[in-house]
Structure formats: C-alpha cells, structure tokens
Design an enzyme around this catalytic site. Structure first.
Site, PDB file in Angstrom:
ATOM      1  CD  GLU A   1      -1.751  -2.424   1.200  1.00  0.00           C
ATOM      2  OE1 GLU A   1      -2.519  -3.296   0.729  1.00  0.00           O
ATOM      3  OE2 GLU A   1      -0.685  -2.692   1.806  1.00  0.00           O
TER       4      GLU A   1
ATOM      5  CG  HIS B   1     -10.743  -7.981   5.836  1.00  0.00           C
ATOM      6  ND1 HIS B   1      -9.673  -8.405   6.576  1.00  0.00           N
ATOM      7  CD2 HIS B   1     -10.498  -8.368   4.560  1.00  0.00           C
ATOM      8  CE1 HIS B   1      -8.811  -9.027   5.786  1.00  0.00           C
ATOM      9  NE2 HIS B   1      -9.288  -9.013   4.557  1.00  0.00           N
TER      10      HIS B   1
END
Length: 350
Positions: free
Chosen positions: A86, A155
């Site tokens: 990321e 998540h």
C-alpha cells in the site's frame, strides 16, 4: 428543501469541470458497485490522464469487482495491477500526479490503509502547502470501509476520522448508487487529493441513477428526508439505518429529518446548522468509535453555533470504543435501529 438541494450542478471548489458528462442518458437502476464502475468508466473515457492502480483491480476487477471489465476496455497501461504494497501504491500515485496524471488508487480493504498512512499524511496532504501552491496532487484514494459483511480482522474498520483530521485532504463518502456514480467522477476531477470512502456493505444495494441529471456539488450534504422534531446526521453505511429509524419514528408521530453529510472534510456546516436550528435537536450516527470521531466534531460545532436554538444536548450513536470485534458479534457493535431510536427518545425527553 434546503438551500443545498437547489444548487445542483454547481462546480465544487478545486474541480476541473462543472459536472461529469455521461455518455448515456436516462435513469438506470444499478447497484452501488455497478454505479462506481460506470463512474470510473466515464472518467477514464473522458480524460486519458486518468489511471487506475491497485491490487488485483485489472483482470480480476478487484475483490468487490468495482473495476470489472475496465482493463479489458482501457488496457494494462491505464488499469494497472500493483504489487501488494500500500505504501508503494500511494507513493507511485504521488509521482504520477506530479507528472500530470490523475491516478485513482484502490486500497483493497479499510484496514490495509495503514501501511500507506505515512505517504498520505506526510506527502499527499502537504505537497500543495509545501510548494506554496506550485504543485498539486490530483489523486483519489478509494477505500472500501465499514463493517456488516462478516469479515475477519482488518476488513471492517472505519478510519475516516484520521483523514478528516489531516489538513490538505478532502474526505467524502457515498451512501447510494446515484451519489457513487457522480461523486467518484467529481473526486477525480478535483485538483486536490480526495479520500473516497465506499461503504462496502452497501455495494450490492440498488438504486436509481440518472446519468443525465446534474449532480449535487461534491462537498454539499443532502437532505434525504425533511423533518421538524430532530435532525439525524449521518453518512455512508448509516444513512440507510437513519432513514429506517425515521420511518419507524413516524409511526409514533415523530417527524425526523435525515441529513446525509456526504463530505466529511470539508463539512457542510451551513446545511447542518440550518437543519438543527429548525428542529432544535441533533443526533449524529456513525459506525466509527465515538471518542474524537466525526460526531464529536459535529457536536462541538453545533454547540458553538446553535447554542440558543438547541432544545437538548447533541447526542451521538456510534461504534463502541473497542477494536472492531469478531464477525460473529459485530451486530452487537454496530449502531442499529434500536440504538438510534433510543437516542431519539432521550433527545425528545429533554
């Protein structure tokens, strides 16, 4: 109807265009996922400097299939599968933006954004200020966020307050397919960096999308339901919950106003204050933890500007101040209809 509902089609500050141009006309019924896909397709078609970049967004179309079919249409040079890193995704996008491109990067899940946090806070948010306006970073960081999908750790998080707290970033979130279609295009057209939060548990909910009607300004709120007794302020996944609460409250003779904030930074203060001055009561609803969340900021601003019109303290209905729980107990963590109605009862009892 609020003032902000009558100004549709106005160009948002910092936007390169007044309103995205759709290639088709008329009303379509789409899921939020399909609406985002259509909005990204329009942006790619309208500007060859728009690029998509992220993990598995190409041939796979992303884990939620938001970018499905786009690589087949626009090629691997414009819809690019990134390494699983990321920080590298966002850092590469900064370089692309400085070279004149408009990168749209996908963070696969909300909890995966933290490795890129240094790039976002230390570089993306500051470059315009650091260069006295000489350099801009026209990029969009797409983040599926929030719970309710039965997922594992990392998540189901709601990181919006981190980014709204960071000067130099704009933070927006859609709650329905129509806004998803238009807001992603407006965010891409903005010359400043935009964190674009997508409520993942609403991806498969359908709604009407009029691709020919002019959209609301990107940084304006929307009055979803007018009312007179109290104002429910929410955004993203909780807007639907607030509408359900307003419908249930109507059975008891209570008329609740529901405001979809849409933009978290900047906040549409004028619309919020106007609503609260009419109703005299405000309840903020969001999934993120309560301490130092968006609700806390709204409560402070409303208290400072609407003190003499308030008939009750500003209340908050939020996630608990705990790490997001295992999926088997997440329904007990997330704000629901009963918690919202309980706050309405407490507010009206003053």
């Amino acid at each position: 109807m609020s003032m902000h509902e009558t100004t549709i089609g106005t160009a948002p500050a910092g936007s390169a265009i007044e309103a995205p141009t759709a290639s088709t006309t008329g009303v379509q019924r789409l899921t939020m996922a399909k609406a985002l896909n259509a909005g990204l397709r329009e942006a790619l078609s309208g500007d060859d400097k728009v690029l998509l970049y992220g993990e598995d967004i190409g041939a796979l179309g992303g884990v939620f299939r938001i970018t499905e079919g786009l690589q087949a249409t626009f090629g691997t040079d414009r819809v690019i599968d990134s390494p699983l890193a990321e920080s590298g995704i966002v850092g590469t996008a900064v370089g692309l933006a400085l070279r004149g491109y408009r990168p749209v990067v996908e963070i696969q899940f909300d909890g995966f954004v933290y490795p890129a946090f240094d790039q976002i806070v230390s570089q993306v948010s500051r470059l315009r200020f650091r260069t006295h306006g000489a350099l801009g970073v026209p990029m969009v960081i797409r983040i599926p966020y929030g719970g309710g999908i039965g997922a594992i750790e990392h998540h189901s998080e709601s990181p919006e307050a981190y980014f709204a707290h960071t000067p130099g970033l704009k933070v927006v979130t859609c709650s329905n397919p129509s806004d998803a279609y238009w807001m992603i295009q407006q965010a891409i057209a903005d010359d400043d960096p935009v964190v674009f939060l997508e409520p993942k548990r609403r991806y498969q909910e359908k709604g009407e999308v009029d691709v020919s009607a002019p959209p609301l300004p990107l940084y304006a709120s929307r009055t979803v339901k007018p009312g007179t007794d109290a104002t429910l302020l929410s955004y993203g996944p909780m807007v639907r919950t607030c509408v359900q609460a307003a419908v249930a409250a109507a059975d008891e003779g209570r008329n609740l106003e529901v405001i979809d904030l849409r933009s978290l930074s900047p906040l549409d203060d004028a619309a919020v204050f106007a609503s609260v001055r009419r109703t005299g009561r405000a309840i903020v609803v969001h999934e993120a933890v309560g301490t130092l969340g968006i609700g806390a900021e709204l409560a402070a601003r409303i208290q400072a500007e609407c003190f003499y019109e308030l008939q009750a303290p500003v209340l908050r209905v939020t996630g608990y101040d705990l790490p997001y729980p295992p999926s088997r107990v997440e329904e007990g963590y997330l704000p629901d209809l009963d918690r919202v109605l309980d706050a309405v009862d407490r507010s009206l009892a003053y």
